[in-house]
Scaffold this motif. Structure first.
Motif, short mmCIF file in Angstrom:
data_model
loop_
_atom_site.label_atom_id
_atom_site.label_comp_id
_atom_site.label_asym_id
_atom_site.label_seq_id
_atom_site.Cartn_x
_atom_site.Cartn_y
_atom_site.Cartn_z
N GLU A 211 0.53 -11.18 -11.58
CA GLU A 211 -0.17 -11.16 -11.14
C GLU A 211 -0.78 -9.38 -10.71
OE1 GLU A 211 -0.87 -13.91 -8.39
OE2 GLU A 211 -1.17 -15.07 -10.11
N ASN A 212 0.80 -8.74 -10.01
CA ASN A 212 0.34 -7.47 -9.10
C ASN A 212 1.56 -6.66 -10.19
OD1 ASN A 212 -0.47 -8.57 -7.13
ND2 ASN A 212 1.22 -9.99 -6.59
N SER A 213 1.72 -6.71 -11.24
CA SER A 213 2.47 -5.47 -12.00
C SER A 213 0.94 -4.54 -13.04
CB SER A 213 3.22 -6.23 -13.84
OG SER A 213 4.09 -6.95 -13.18
N ARG A 214 1.11 -3.45 -13.11
CA ARG A 214 0.87 -2.83 -13.12
C ARG A 214 1.09 -1.51 -14.35
NH1 ARG A 214 -1.85 1.09 -8.44
NH2 ARG A 214 0.16 0.83 -6.46
N SER A 215 0.25 -0.91 -14.91
CA SER A 215 0.95 0.16 -15.84
C SER A 215 0.60 1.35 -15.12
CB SER A 215 0.08 -0.21 -17.06
OG SER A 215 -0.95 -0.26 -17.47
N GLY A 216 1.04 2.27 -16.16
CA GLY A 216 0.79 3.94 -15.93
C GLY A 216 2.06 4.64 -16.37
N LYS A 217 1.69 6.37 -15.94
CA LYS A 217 2.27 7.12 -16.98
C LYS A 217 3.64 7.52 -16.09
CE LYS A 217 -0.84 7.50 -20.69
NZ LYS A 217 -1.11 8.77 -21.67
N ILE A 218 5.30 8.19 -16.46
CA ILE A 218 5.89 9.29 -15.98
C ILE A 218 6.19 9.91 -16.83
CG2 ILE A 218 8.02 9.48 -15.18
CD1 ILE A 218 7.56 6.18 -13.98
N ASN A 219 6.29 11.52 -16.46
CA ASN A 219 6.00 11.93 -17.15
C ASN A 219 4.94 12.27 -18.83
OD1 ASN A 219 7.77 13.98 -15.50
ND2 ASN A 219 9.11 13.00 -16.13
N GLY A 220 3.97 11.80 -18.51
CA GLY A 220 3.35 11.76 -20.27
C GLY A 220 3.77 10.59 -20.62
N LYS A 221 4.76 9.32 -20.35
CA LYS A 221 4.87 8.68 -20.68
C LYS A 221 4.37 7.13 -20.04
CE LYS A 221 9.55 10.42 -22.67
NZ LYS A 221 10.59 10.31 -23.16
N PRO A 222 4.16 5.94 -21.01
CA PRO A 222 3.62 4.77 -20.42
C PRO A 222 4.99 4.17 -20.09
CG PRO A 222 4.16 4.15 -22.79
CD PRO A 222 4.07 6.13 -22.69
N HIS A 223 4.58 3.18 -19.09
CA HIS A 223 6.01 2.65 -17.98
C HIS A 223 5.08 1.82 -17.15
CE1 HIS A 223 9.63 5.15 -18.54
NE2 HIS A 223 8.42 6.07 -18.43
N TRP A 224 5.69 0.25 -16.75
CA TRP A 224 5.42 -0.74 -16.12
C TRP A 224 5.78 -0.86 -14.76
CZ3 TRP A 224 7.43 -6.30 -17.19
CH2 TRP A 224 6.84 -7.13 -16.45
N GLN B 270 16.96 7.52 3.99
CA GLN B 270 15.87 7.71 2.62
C GLN B 270 16.29 8.03 1.80
OE1 GLN B 270 13.76 10.54 5.46
NE2 GLN B 270 13.00 8.97 5.91
N SER B 271 15.34 7.41 1.40
CA SER B 271 14.83 7.73 -0.37
C SER B 271 13.84 7.83 -0.85
CB SER B 271 15.67 6.26 -0.48
OG SER B 271 15.06 5.07 -0.92
N ILE B 272 13.92 8.14 -2.52
CA ILE B 272 13.12 8.57 -3.06
C ILE B 272 12.78 8.01 -4.14
CG2 ILE B 272 12.73 11.22 -3.66
CD1 ILE B 272 10.02 11.84 -2.43
N SER B 273 11.98 8.26 -5.01
CA SER B 273 11.83 7.81 -6.37
C SER B 273 11.04 7.64 -7.37
CB SER B 273 12.59 6.08 -7.09
OG SER B 273 12.66 5.81 -8.63
N LYS B 274 11.15 8.62 -8.78
CA LYS B 274 9.36 8.43 -8.95
C LYS B 274 8.86 7.29 -9.67
CE LYS B 274 10.50 12.75 -10.74
NZ LYS B 274 10.42 14.14 -12.93
N ARG B 275 9.66 6.72 -9.76
CA ARG B 275 9.35 5.02 -10.22
C ARG B 275 9.00 3.82 -9.18
NH1 ARG B 275 10.78 4.67 -15.28
NH2 ARG B 275 12.48 6.47 -16.46
N ILE B 276 8.74 4.47 -7.84
CA ILE B 276 8.10 3.56 -6.67
C ILE B 276 6.95 4.11 -6.31
CG2 ILE B 276 8.68 2.50 -4.75
CD1 ILE B 276 10.13 2.07 -6.31
N ILE B 277 5.79 3.60 -6.38
CA ILE B 277 4.38 3.41 -6.07
C ILE B 277 4.35 3.86 -4.67
CG2 ILE B 277 1.81 3.93 -6.28
CD1 ILE B 277 2.64 3.05 -9.47
N TYR B 278 4.41 4.71 -4.07
CA TYR B 278 3.68 3.92 -2.36
C TYR B 278 2.37 4.25 -1.91
CZ TYR B 278 8.82 5.06 -1.88
OH TYR B 278 9.72 5.34 -2.18
N GLU B 279 2.27 2.73 -1.47
CA GLU B 279 0.96 2.43 -0.56
C GLU B 279 0.04 4.33 0.36
OE1 GLU B 279 -0.61 0.69 -2.01
OE2 GLU B 279 0.56 -0.68 -2.76
#
Length: 222
Positions: A99-112, A146-155
């Motif tokens: 219900e809540n997953s979405r797709s996008g891109k990281i460095n031009g590559k598709p990711h979930w 604290q931490s950060i990642s390109k894999r996390i989308i923050y609201e």
């Protein structure tokens, strides 16, 4: 790997019995498939800090392996992890993913991009950073983490890609120390230990990167 760490909990510092056998794997044991469990890093832990966050271990092994960044992640996701999530008690988790997953891109590559509860990513990386810190410093980490990642989308709209790139550029490999690990296709790290500032660059399955840091103990944002 070290086997003579102080007999105190890596997180809270409580004294442990000399015959204590409770240990926390760093990162969690579930991340390592058969054939990749050679000489894993462990730190002593009280029972509370060994068990209270175990739900994060299972959730994040799926979250990180689902990016399918190398064959180890793909094979384990399609076999051991898949079998685990076919259990009846895991159906609510699977429904939430659908219900809540979405797709996008990281460095031009598709990711979930998978759904996470508030602060779960930060807490998971804090857990690993605390383990690495204790392993190298032989004392619990004190201070803001604290931490950060390109894999996390923050609201709140934080540009995590720019943040990670800035940190990687500012902290060049020349000033980082190689971590103590034996299964680099599953997990590897570099770290900086300078004036009580402790920074860890973590990589899971070659290309799922997180950066965590501990500020000096007397630091505050006030």
């Amino acid at each position: 790997m070290k086997n003579n760490l102080p007999k105190i909990c890596y997180w809270c510092g409580v004294n442990l019995p000399l015959n204590n056998t409770t240990k926390e794997h760093v990162p969690p044991f579930t991340f390592f498939p058969k054939g990749y469990r050679d000489n894993l890093m462990t730190v002593p832990s009280c029972s509370d800090h060994n068990n209270n966050l175990s739900y994060l271990d299972e959730k994040f092994q799926f979250f990180i392996k689902a990016f399918k960044t190398n064959e180890i992640a793909i094979n384990d996701l399609n076999t051991r992890v898949k079998r685990g999530f076919e259990r009846k008690e895991k159906q609510s988790f699977i429904k939430n993913l659908e219900e809540n997953s979405r797709s996008g891109k990281i460095n031009g590559k598709p990711h979930w991009f998978l759904p996470l509860e508030q602060n779960e990513a930060e807490l998971f990386i804090e857990k690993i950073l605390r383990g690495i810190y204790f392993y190298h410093k032989e004392k619990p980490a004190k201070g803001i983490i604290q931490s950060i990642s390109k894999r996390i989308i923050y609201e709140n709209g934080v540009n995590t890609i720019a943040g990670v790139d800035f940190l990687k550029e500012d902290l060049s490999p020349d000033i980082l120390s190689k971590g103590d690990y034996n299964n680099p296709k599953v997990f590897k790290y570099q770290y900086l230990d300078f004036r009580d500032m402790f920074v860890v660059f973590m990589q899971f399955y070659d290309d799922v990167e997180f950066i965590g840091w501990k500020y000096p103990e007397n630091f505050s944002f006030d």
